[in-house]
Enzyme design. Structure first.
Site, PDB file in Angstrom:
ATOM      1  N   ARG A  64      28.627  26.835  42.399  1.00 30.87           N
ATOM      2  CA  ARG A  64      29.883  27.509  42.073  1.00 30.87           C
ATOM      3  C   ARG A  64      29.640  28.799  41.284  1.00 30.87           C
ATOM      4  NH1 ARG A  64      33.743  23.426  42.992  1.00 30.87           N
ATOM      5  NH2 ARG A  64      35.537  23.652  41.650  1.00 30.87           N
ATOM      6  N   ARG A  85      49.006  17.919  47.870  1.00 28.89           N
ATOM      7  CA  ARG A  85      47.845  17.049  48.139  1.00 28.89           C
ATOM      8  C   ARG A  85      48.021  15.682  47.475  1.00 28.89           C
ATOM      9  NH1 ARG A  85      41.849  18.844  46.583  1.00 28.89           N
ATOM     10  NH2 ARG A  85      42.787  19.212  44.540  1.00 28.89           N
ATOM     11  N   ARG A  98      45.975  14.506  41.722  1.00 25.53           N
ATOM     12  CA  ARG A  98      44.944  14.854  40.750  1.00 25.53           C
ATOM     13  C   ARG A  98      45.584  15.542  39.547  1.00 25.53           C
ATOM     14  NH1 ARG A  98      39.875  17.636  43.777  1.00 25.53           N
ATOM     15  NH2 ARG A  98      40.154  19.160  42.127  1.00 25.53           N
ATOM     16  N   ARG A 137      42.650  27.434  37.444  1.00 30.29           N
ATOM     17  CA  ARG A 137      41.451  27.276  38.298  1.00 30.29           C
ATOM     18  C   ARG A 137      41.246  28.526  39.131  1.00 30.29           C
ATOM     19  NH1 ARG A 137      43.310  21.958  41.161  1.00 30.29           N
ATOM     20  NH2 ARG A 137      41.463  22.168  42.482  1.00 30.29           N
ATOM     21  N   LYS A 190      37.355  22.094  51.425  1.00 27.45           N
ATOM     22  CA  LYS A 190      35.943  21.707  51.358  1.00 27.45           C
ATOM     23  C   LYS A 190      35.771  20.193  51.486  1.00 27.45           C
ATOM     24  CE  LYS A 190      35.428  23.496  47.230  1.00 27.45           C
ATOM     25  NZ  LYS A 190      36.796  23.996  46.983  1.00 27.45           N
TER      26      LYS A 190
END
Ligand code: AP5
Ligand code: MG
Length: 219
Positions: free
Chosen positions: A89, A128, A160, A171, A14
């Site tokens: 969300r 990432r 992160r 998550r 996203k």
């Protein structure tokens, strides 16, 4: 005001695609996760509260999230249009967004779901790396030119906190069911499009831009 929504599970791409769209269309990239992380970095009371949810991989309560987004939507740089990344969300957030947009005489033009299977999401999030200014890299699919440094500003890349494997699992476990409510919301409105998010990054961008141009001609 042109309003697009990018939907997808954690790691679907996203943020990566929202940056491309915001640049191509000259509209604001509005990412709820980035707004929370900025509040956390600034050490505000709101940020301290949000952190308790992000650290557990849980969603921040709807009321806090909606208030933050609606406030941001009122600012001058949002008036030309917005590409939402990570919001809405939940079903109630989708309804709150519809209401806020209706007050401004507009609606979500396209809700674009980036479809990526779970095994690929876990792999992407563990590789990432981000620049503190928000540029996103992936050591496997999209590496920086110089390892550990941002191509745009040379800043040191970081990972992160919520990309630790146990938080990624939390998550995915907690956030997929409410996301599917949002997908259903837009499917019922007739403005949902599903894009194959497993393709290389430029191919995903091209599919989305093609969809929007077709939409433009139909409008
Ligand atoms: P948020 O920051 O929104 O995180 P997320 O939804 O979990 O999504 P990510 O940012 O992890 O992934 P992405 O889809 O942006 O993928 P990216 O482009 O980086 O939310 C964080 C937290 O904040 C939530 O857990 C929650 O606590 C809270 N929150 C946020 N919004 C909320 C809301 N509305 N309500 C309540 N709580 C909220 O790409 C991932 C990686 O893959 C990168 O390395 C990238 O380079 C790579 N990649 C991208 N595309 C491709 C491709 N096509 N092929 C190969 N690799 C790719
Ligand atoms: Mg993101």
């Amino acid at each position: 005001m042109r309003v697009l929504v990018l939907l997808g599970p954690p790691g679907a791409g996203k943020g990566t695609q929202a940056k491309v769209l915001a640049h191509e269309l000259g509209i604001l990239h509005l990412a709820s996760g980035d707004l929370f992380r900025a509040e956390i970095a600034a050490g505000t009371p709101f940020g301290r509260e949000a952190k308790t949810y992000l650290d557990r991989g849980a969603l921040v309560p709807d009321e806090l999230t909606v208030r933050m987004i609606v406030d941001r939507l009122s600012q001058p740089d949002a008036q030309a249009g917005v590409v939402f990344d990570g919001f809405p969300r939940t079903g109630p957030q989708a309804e709150a967004l519809d209401a806020a947009l209706a007050k401004r005489g507009t609606r979500v033009e396209h809700a674009i779901y980036l479809d990526v299977p779970t095994e690929e999401l876990v792999r992407r999030l563990s590789s990432r790396w981000l620049c503190p200014e928000g540029h996103v890299y992936n050591t496997m699919a999209n590496p920086p030119r110089v390892p550990g440094e941002c191509d745009h500003d040379g800043k040191k890349l970081i990972q992160r906190d919520d990309d630790r494997p146990e938080t990624v699992r939390a998550r995915l476990a907690q956030q997929l069911a409410p996301l599917y409510e949002v997908v259903d919301h837009y499917r019922e409105q007739g403005n949902l499009s599903v894009i194959d998010g497993t393709q290389p990054i430029p191919a995903v961008s091209a599919d989305i831009l093609r969809l929007l141009r077709v939409g433009d001609r139909a409008a």
